[in-house]
Design a protein around this motif. Sequence first.
Motif, PDB file in Angstrom:
ATOM      1  N   UNK A 331       0.809  -1.208   0.000  1.00 33.78           N
ATOM      2  CA  UNK A 331       0.000   0.000   0.000  1.00 33.78           C
ATOM      3  C   UNK A 331       0.846   1.263   0.000  1.00 33.78           C
ATOM      4  N   UNK A 332       2.169   1.109   0.155  1.00 37.21           N
ATOM      5  CA  UNK A 332       3.061   2.272   0.090  1.00 37.21           C
ATOM      6  C   UNK A 332       3.282   2.728  -1.349  1.00 37.21           C
ATOM      7  N   UNK A 333       3.029   1.853  -2.336  1.00 34.86           N
ATOM      8  CA  UNK A 333       3.187   2.189  -3.761  1.00 34.86           C
ATOM      9  C   UNK A 333       4.587   2.744  -4.045  1.00 34.86           C
ATOM     10  N   UNK A 334       5.601   2.060  -3.553  1.00 37.06           N
ATOM     11  CA  UNK A 334       6.970   2.573  -3.659  1.00 37.06           C
ATOM     12  C   UNK A 334       7.497   2.651  -5.083  1.00 37.06           C
ATOM     13  N   UNK A 335       7.187   1.713  -5.989  1.00 35.51           N
ATOM     14  CA  UNK A 335       7.678   1.885  -7.365  1.00 35.51           C
ATOM     15  C   UNK A 335       7.202   3.182  -8.007  1.00 35.51           C
ATOM     16  N   UNK A 336       5.946   3.569  -7.713  1.00 32.94           N
ATOM     17  CA  UNK A 336       5.446   4.841  -8.241  1.00 32.94           C
ATOM     18  C   UNK A 336       6.261   6.004  -7.692  1.00 32.94           C
ATOM     19  N   UNK A 337       6.535   5.983  -6.412  1.00 30.24           N
ATOM     20  CA  UNK A 337       7.287   7.092  -5.800  1.00 30.24           C
ATOM     21  C   UNK A 337       8.741   7.092  -6.250  1.00 30.24           C
ATOM     22  N   UNK A 338       9.290   5.930  -6.550  1.00 30.49           N
ATOM     23  CA  UNK A 338      10.636   5.885  -7.131  1.00 30.49           C
ATOM     24  C   UNK A 338      10.652   6.627  -8.462  1.00 30.49           C
ATOM     25  N   UNK A 366       7.263  13.424   0.151  1.00 27.35           N
ATOM     26  CA  UNK A 366       6.012  13.604  -0.589  1.00 27.35           C
ATOM     27  C   UNK A 366       5.006  12.485  -0.350  1.00 27.35           C
ATOM     28  N   UNK A 367       5.342  11.540   0.513  1.00 25.95           N
ATOM     29  CA  UNK A 367       4.464  10.395   0.720  1.00 25.95           C
ATOM     30  C   UNK A 367       3.346  10.732   1.692  1.00 25.95           C
ATOM     31  N   UNK A 368       2.180  10.104   1.493  1.00 27.38           N
ATOM     32  CA  UNK A 368       1.039  10.348   2.368  1.00 27.38           C
ATOM     33  C   UNK A 368       1.265   9.795   3.768  1.00 27.38           C
ATOM     34  N   UNK A 369       2.090   8.730   3.864  1.00 26.98           N
ATOM     35  CA  UNK A 369       2.369   8.112   5.168  1.00 26.98           C
ATOM     36  C   UNK A 369       3.882   7.968   5.323  1.00 26.98           C
ATOM     37  N   UNK A 370       4.590   9.062   5.503  1.00 25.48           N
ATOM     38  CA  UNK A 370       6.061   9.002   5.510  1.00 25.48           C
ATOM     39  C   UNK A 370       6.645   8.094   6.591  1.00 25.48           C
TER      40      UNK A 370
END
Length: 449
Positions: A331-338, A366-370
Motif C-alpha cells: 500500500x506504500x506504492x513505492x515503485x510509483x514514488x521511485x 512527498x508520501x502520504x504516510x512518511x
Amino acid sequence: MKLEQVFGVSRDQVATYIEREAVDNALTLALKETRQIIIYGSSKQGKTSLLHRHVPPNNRVTVHCGPTTTAEDIYRSFLRQRGVEIVTEKTSATSRDVGTSISAKFTALIPFFGEGSAETKGEVKAGSKQDEKRKAIEFNLANAQDVGELLHQVEGAGVFFHVLENFHYLTDDVQRQLAFDLRTFEEMGLRFVILGVWRERNRLVQYNGDLQDRIAEVPVEPWELPDFQRIVNVGSEILRVTFSPEVAARIFTEAHGSVAVVQELLKKVCERAGITEAVTGAKPPVVLADLAQLQSAIEDKVAEYAARHVRSLESIAAGSRARRTTEDTAALFLPYHLVRVMVHRTYNELKDGIERKTLQQLIQEKHRAPDNVRTSDVTGMLSRLAALQANQNIVPPLFDFDPGTRRVKVVDSTLYFFIDNCDPEEVMAEIPHPDPDVGDAAGGEQASA
C-alpha cells in the motif's frame, strides 16, 4: 555512403566506430589472457560493438538472456550451437520412504571422429543421404564440469568464446549459480564473455568472492569529449560536411556522456539539413551551423524517446498495483514514488546514482504516510527492481540497484537526455497514481503528497 551507415544507433556497426585506447586495449589484453571477461556499462554505450570489433563471428557463440532463462537453458543453447544434440529421457524412482520422483536423464550426441562406440545418424539433405557418426555421452546438464567436458570435446582450433548477452536480465539465483560455474569453466580453460547493463565493478564478485583476480572487467564508460569529437571528424570526412564548433559543443553537452545520443543528434541534424548521403562531386562540404536546426533535432529526439520512456516509467510505477493485495508494504506504492523521485532529479543528481537512504528521504517528503516508509521496504522494492522491469518487458532497463554501494542508478544512457529536456510535471501527469484514494490527478510533484 548513406547517412544511416555513418551516424546513428544501428544493429550493424556504423562507419564512425572509433577505438578508444583505454577500452579497446583493455579488451584486447583480456582476450589474450585466460580469465573470464565482463564488459559492462549503460545501455547503448557500445558493449556489443566493442566485442564484435575484436572477436570475429567464427570465434564466438552467443546466448541472449531473459528473465526466465536458467543456467540449464544457457548450457543447452551453447551445446546446440556447437553441434551437440541433447536427448532427454524421463526416469522415475519409487521407495518406501519417498513417493515417486521424476527426473531427467540427459544424453549428448556429439560428432565422432575416432574409434570406439558410436551411433550412425542418417539425415537426408538436398536429395542425398548423409551418414554422420555421433558418440553418446550421458551427462548432467546442471553440472558445470559435465557441460565443460562436452564443450571441450567439440572445441575447434584457436580460442573460442561463449558470450552471454543481457546478463542483467537473469534472476539473482541464476546469476549467483553462473558466478560459481564460471570458476569451474575458468579452471577447465573455457572462455566466457559476459555483457551486462550495470555501472560498477565487481558485480559477479559479490556473488562469488573466488572470482576475484580471475575475471577481467572492461567498462565501456565514460565517453570523453575528445571521443565525441573524433566521431564528428570521422563522419564529417565521410559525408563531406562540417559541423560548426557551436553545434558540436551543444550536442556534446546535451548527450551527458551518451554516445547513442551524440550519434542520433548528429544524424538528426544532417536530416534537418537535407543530407541523406555523402556529398559527391566538386561541391564544397556542407556547413552545419544552424542552432535552430539543432534545437529542432533535439525536440525530435525528445519526442521519440518520450514514447518509450514514459511507457516504461508507467510500467514501473504500475508495479505497485501487483503487490498491494499480498503485502502490507504494498500500500506504500513505492515503485510509483521511485519514478516520481527520479523524474524530478537533475542530471548532476542522477549521474552517480542516488543512495538508498537519500531515496528513502525523498520518498518520505512527498508520501502520504512518511513514517511507514521504512528502510526495509525501500530495500525490498529496489531488490525487486530488475525483475519488475524484466517482467514488464522494459528493454533495455532504465534503472539498476547496486547492492554493494546501495545506490539506484540510471542505466539507459538516453534517459539522462530525456529527463533533462522533459517537463517532469507533464510526465507524471501521464502516469496514473496506483492508489485509488489519490486518483490519476495526483501525478504531479505537489499533488502526490
